[in-house]
Design a protein around this motif. Structure first.
Motif, short mmCIF file in Angstrom:
data_model
loop_
_atom_site.label_atom_id
_atom_site.label_comp_id
_atom_site.label_asym_id
_atom_site.label_seq_id
_atom_site.Cartn_x
_atom_site.Cartn_y
_atom_site.Cartn_z
N ASP A 133 -94.60 -23.07 -19.78
CA ASP A 133 -94.42 -21.67 -19.42
C ASP A 133 -94.30 -21.47 -17.91
O ASP A 133 -94.83 -20.53 -17.35
N THR A 134 -93.63 -22.42 -17.29
CA THR A 134 -93.47 -22.35 -15.84
C THR A 134 -92.29 -21.46 -15.49
O THR A 134 -91.30 -21.41 -16.22
N THR A 135 -92.42 -20.74 -14.38
CA THR A 135 -91.31 -19.94 -13.88
C THR A 135 -90.34 -20.87 -13.16
O THR A 135 -90.75 -21.74 -12.40
N LEU A 136 -89.05 -20.70 -13.41
CA LEU A 136 -88.07 -21.55 -12.74
C LEU A 136 -87.06 -20.68 -12.01
O LEU A 136 -86.40 -19.83 -12.62
N LEU A 137 -86.95 -20.90 -10.72
CA LEU A 137 -85.89 -20.24 -9.95
C LEU A 137 -85.01 -21.34 -9.40
O LEU A 137 -85.44 -22.18 -8.64
N MET A 138 -83.75 -21.31 -9.87
CA MET A 138 -82.84 -22.36 -9.44
C MET A 138 -81.62 -21.71 -8.82
O MET A 138 -81.16 -20.67 -9.28
N VAL A 139 -81.14 -22.31 -7.73
CA VAL A 139 -79.91 -21.78 -7.15
C VAL A 139 -78.79 -22.79 -7.32
O VAL A 139 -79.03 -23.99 -7.40
N SER A 140 -77.59 -22.27 -7.44
CA SER A 140 -76.45 -23.16 -7.60
C SER A 140 -75.17 -22.39 -7.25
O SER A 140 -75.18 -21.16 -7.18
N HIS A 141 -74.10 -23.12 -7.01
CA HIS A 141 -72.82 -22.45 -6.84
C HIS A 141 -71.99 -22.61 -8.11
O HIS A 141 -70.85 -22.19 -8.17
N ASP A 142 -72.61 -23.21 -9.14
CA ASP A 142 -71.86 -23.57 -10.35
C ASP A 142 -72.22 -22.64 -11.51
O ASP A 142 -73.28 -22.78 -12.12
N PRO A 143 -71.35 -21.68 -11.88
CA PRO A 143 -71.67 -20.69 -12.92
C PRO A 143 -71.80 -21.32 -14.31
O PRO A 143 -72.41 -20.73 -15.21
N ARG A 144 -71.24 -22.55 -14.50
CA ARG A 144 -71.27 -23.14 -15.83
C ARG A 144 -72.68 -23.46 -16.30
O ARG A 144 -72.92 -23.67 -17.47
N LEU A 145 -73.64 -23.54 -15.37
CA LEU A 145 -75.01 -23.90 -15.75
C LEU A 145 -75.75 -22.74 -16.40
O LEU A 145 -76.79 -22.92 -17.02
N GLY A 146 -75.17 -21.54 -16.25
CA GLY A 146 -75.88 -20.31 -16.60
C GLY A 146 -76.43 -20.19 -18.00
O GLY A 146 -77.47 -19.56 -18.20
N ALA A 148 -85.81 -24.73 -7.36
CA ALA A 148 -84.87 -25.85 -7.29
C ALA A 148 -83.61 -25.42 -6.55
O ALA A 148 -82.99 -24.42 -6.91
N ASP A 149 -83.28 -26.16 -5.51
CA ASP A 149 -82.13 -25.82 -4.67
C ASP A 149 -80.97 -26.74 -5.02
O ASP A 149 -80.91 -27.88 -4.56
N GLU A 150 -80.06 -26.28 -5.85
CA GLU A 150 -78.91 -27.07 -6.30
C GLU A 150 -79.29 -28.50 -6.70
O GLU A 150 -78.74 -29.45 -6.20
N PRO A 151 -80.22 -28.65 -7.63
CA PRO A 151 -80.73 -30.00 -7.94
C PRO A 151 -79.71 -30.87 -8.64
O PRO A 151 -79.87 -32.08 -8.70
N ILE A 160 -96.02 -23.64 -5.63
CA ILE A 160 -94.59 -23.92 -5.80
C ILE A 160 -94.30 -25.41 -5.84
O ILE A 160 -94.75 -26.18 -5.00
N GLY A 161 -93.55 -25.79 -6.86
CA GLY A 161 -93.01 -27.13 -6.92
C GLY A 161 -91.56 -27.07 -6.48
O GLY A 161 -90.81 -26.21 -6.94
N MET A 162 -91.18 -27.96 -5.57
CA MET A 162 -89.87 -27.83 -4.92
C MET A 162 -88.96 -29.01 -5.27
O MET A 162 -89.38 -30.15 -5.22
N ILE A 163 -87.72 -28.68 -5.63
CA ILE A 163 -86.73 -29.74 -5.86
C ILE A 163 -85.51 -29.43 -5.00
O ILE A 163 -84.97 -28.33 -5.06
N PHE A 164 -85.10 -30.42 -4.21
CA PHE A 164 -83.92 -30.23 -3.35
C PHE A 164 -82.67 -30.72 -4.05
O PHE A 164 -82.71 -31.36 -5.09
N GLN A 165 -81.59 -30.45 -3.33
CA GLN A 165 -80.28 -30.90 -3.78
C GLN A 165 -80.21 -32.44 -3.86
O GLN A 165 -79.80 -33.02 -4.85
N GLN A 166 -80.62 -33.07 -2.79
CA GLN A 166 -80.70 -34.54 -2.79
C GLN A 166 -81.66 -34.95 -1.69
O GLN A 166 -82.23 -34.12 -1.02
#
Ligand SMILES: Nc1ncnc2c1ncn2[C@@H]1O[C@H](COP(=O)(O)OP(=O)(O)O)[C@@H](O)[C@H]1O
Ligand SMILES: [Mg+2]
Lengths: 232, 416
Positions: A199-212, A172-175, A89-95
């Motif tokens: 071909d990497t799997t990306l799971l990103m979380v956000s509260h912003d639906p516009r990114l979808g 990625a957690d709200e990057p 897992i490669g991890m990206i935080f919010q900040q």
């Protein structure tokens, strides 16, 4: 809705933070297919980061099963889980992604220190880091101290760090929440370019639906969870 | 790379780390300094008298004999008769023998009667001899040579007159026979500095009109008559002996201790000095204990700073965890940091010690006659430094374990 070849699979998971009765997370089923890009939406405090922690294996579920790349995380010892995370897992935080006192290069190379597997996929680490940086639109900042970079640059360095050694999953957690709208979109462009290219799997979380729009699939946390909340 | 990051993290918290470093450095310097003083004092104590094989006096305790004959502390319970002294001097094992006669004083300082040979034979600090800073050794019957402290305290210079008082702290002065300062000795750091030295004959001369510690009423022999008299001492307080061959020391010692005519005691100065140090040294050990506590305090201070840094560093820990670091790596990182700090503190302490020594060495020599050598660290001192680093590591385990707990509880997201 379970994909054919899930790289992430969460089943009947229950989790409660020790000493906090007011929040409990319960996920009956959630999975991400290999190579898929998924956006997980949920408002703040809904348990998105908690779910990512469960997937990354830094916390363990009270019940149920979390598997990544076919491995049931609860079957691994703490040390094995840490190694497994480093490898997969490669991890990206919010900040605040980077060690502010370290050089950009040291920050990018850090996961390789914990994952010989990823290290073996990289020939010349410095060369690879430089390639990643330029692919992510960063100027030559490898020797710079991480704290001297702008927030947008720091987030890109965090992407380079998550990508180095090509782990199969990027979490990625709200990057983008610390970025303004213009840099949000360049950031996502660059991230997707890299993710798609390998071909990497990306799971990103956000509260912003516009990114979808860019994602293969958008999932609302509310739909996959049963959140039990008592009066706080 | 981990080491580089640990150093980077330390440098990022430069000011607090510098304070901790300074505290450890100062405490280590203090500890090593006290240790140096202690070994210096011990060595200089053991160096008070050297080159003398035996000290002879009337039978008493060996420490007591050492105290009054060398340190001029306390009094002899008895004297050694001149006949016995002569007898011992005639023994074939005896290479040289120097009589010492104590019992009079000048102001707060003791007066010691001896022969001119004393200046030649008395050695201290591994064979150093007495030297004059001014004037000459005895030339006249009433000449005295005074120690450096006597001259400094009383402001005497060569040719000044001196009146010797009978007994110690007594006001009956031998007014009739004023002495003269003929020479002033250089500072030695031994009790000689606080001694007024006169010839045996002179001591005898001032007691011509005395008997049993009191002046014979109405009798006052003029100085020129005294000068004509044969001034053979009737007794000596003690004697310093050098033997022909060191192998004979014990035989001669036994012979003297079993001397049939008179109860005598012969001691080996080195052995008696050690006995005495065992008594005096306790205070020094206490001092060492206190400075060790200062080091411990500094290390606890370091523990406190690591503790207080934990909160601001949870993010750093979370990043390490997310990258795949085990909680034990986090512990290792904190311990490494403490070891680096403690090691740097120890090095700083050594630097401070050498700076301090270089500055203070001449002052301490002047004030206490204590010569602290500036030399490479002894094995013992290296062990002390190593101990500081190890103690630093142990102490840091406490906050490290807390960090371990935190990083387990936080997962990899820091709650903000
Ligand atoms: N390390 C932790 N220890 C205890 N409770 C936590 C911890 N992290 C998060 N929580 C709690 O879990 C709940 C969900 O938080 P989180 O997963 O961070 O939500 P989100 O990421 O969606 O904003 C919150 O009530 C939060 O207070
Ligand atoms: Mg969150």
């Amino acid at each position: 809705m379970s994909p054919k070849d899930p790289i992430i699979n969460v089943e009947d998971v229950r989790f409660r933070w020790p000493g906090r009765a007011s929040f409990a997370l319960s996920v009956p089923g959630f999975s991400v297919a290999r190579g898929e890009t998924v956006l997980l939406l949920g408002e703040s405090g809904s348990g998105k980061s908690t779910l990512l922690s469960l997937i990354c294996g830094t916390i363990t579920a009270n019940a149920g099963q979390v598997s990544v790349a076919g491995k049931d995380l609860s079957k691994l010892s703490g040390g094995q889980r840490d190694k497994f995370r480093a490898d997969h897992i490669g991890m990206i935080f919010q900040q605040f992604n980077l060690l502010p006192f370290g050089s950009v290069f040291d920050n990018i190379a850090l996961p390789l220190r914990f994952s010989p597997e990823r290290r073996s996929r990289v020939g010349d680490v410095r060369e690879d880091a430089r390639t990643l940086c330029s692919a992510l639109g960063l100027p030559d900042v490898l020797t710079e101290k991480a704290s001297t970079l702008s927030v947008g640059q720091q987030q890109r360095v965090a992407v380079a760090r998550a990508l180095i050694g090509r782990p199969p999953v990027i979490v990625a957690d709200e990057p983008t929440s610390a970025l303004d709208e213009a840099s949000q979109s360049t950031f996502l462009d660059l991230l997707f370019e890299q993710v798609k290219a390998h071909d990497t799997t990306l799971l990103m979380v956000s509260h912003d639906p516009r990114l979808g729009a860019r994602f293969d699939r958008v999932v609302s946390l509310r739909d996959i969870t049963q959140i039990e909340r008592r009066a706080a | 790379m981990i080491l580089r990051l640990a150093i980077g993290s330390l440098r990022a918290r430069g000011l607090t780390v510098a304070m901790t470093l300074l505290a450890i450095g100062l405490s280590v310097a203090l500890f090593l300094g006290v240790e140096k003083m202690r070994t210096g004092a011990k060595a200089s104590f053991a160096d008070t008298i050297s080159g003398t094989d035996l000290i002879v006096g009337a039978r008493s305790g060996s420490v007591q004999l050492l105290l009054y004959s060398v340190f001029r502390i306390g009094n002899a319970t008895n004297n050694v008769t001149w006949a016995s002294y002569k007898d011992i001097a005639a023994q074939p094992e005896v290479e040289w023998i120097i009589p010492i006669s104590l019992g009079d004083s000048h102001r707060q300082f003791r007066v010691m009667g001896t022969t001119a040979e004393f200046f030649e034979r008395y050695k201290y600090r591994q064979g150093r001899g007495l030297e004059l800073s001014e004037g000459a050794f005895f030339t006249d019957l009433f000449d005295t040579v005074i120690g450096a402290d006597v001259a400094a305290t009383l402001g005497y210079s060569v040719d000044d007159p001196i009146v010797v008082a009978h007994g110690i702290a007594s006001f009956t002065e031998h007014k009739d026979q004023p002495f003269r300062v003929s020479g002033i000795l250089k500072k030695t750091g031994t009790p000689v500095d606080r001694t007024v030295i006169a010839s045996m004959e002179a001591i005898e001369a001032i007691h011509v009109d005395w008997q049993n510690g009191a002046q014979i009423p109405g009798q006052s022999t003029p100085v020129d008559v005294i000068r004509q008299m044969e001034l053979t001492p009737k007794a000596v307080t003690a004697a310093l002996i050098g033997v022909e061959s060191p192998l004979q020391t014990f035989a001669l010692q036994r012979q003297i201790n079993e001397y049939p005519e008179e109860p005598l005691l012969a001691i080996l100065p080195g052995v008696a000095l050690q006995e005495l140090w065992a008594i005096v040294g306790v205070a020094e050990t206490a001092l060492l204990g206190v400075s060790a506590m200062v080091v411990v305090t500094a290390l606890i201070g370091m523990m406190a700073t690591i503790f207080s840094s934990l909160n601001e560093r949870r993010r750093e820990m979370a990043i390490f965890r997310a990258m795949g670091a085990r909680p034990s790596t986090i512990v290792g990182l904190l311990v490494l940091e403490a070891v680096l700090t403690a090691a740097a503190g120890a090095i700083l302490g050594v630097l401070l010690l050498y700076c301090g020594l270089t500055i203070a060495q001449p002052m301490i020599d002047n004030a206490f006659g204590l010569w602290l050598p500036i030399e490479a660290l002894s094995l013992r001192e290296l062990w002390v430094l190593f101990g500081v680093v190890v103690a630093g590591a142990i102490v840091s385990l406490v906050p490290a374990v807390r960090a371990y707990r935190l990083s387990l509880a936080d997962g990899m997201m820091v709650r903000t």
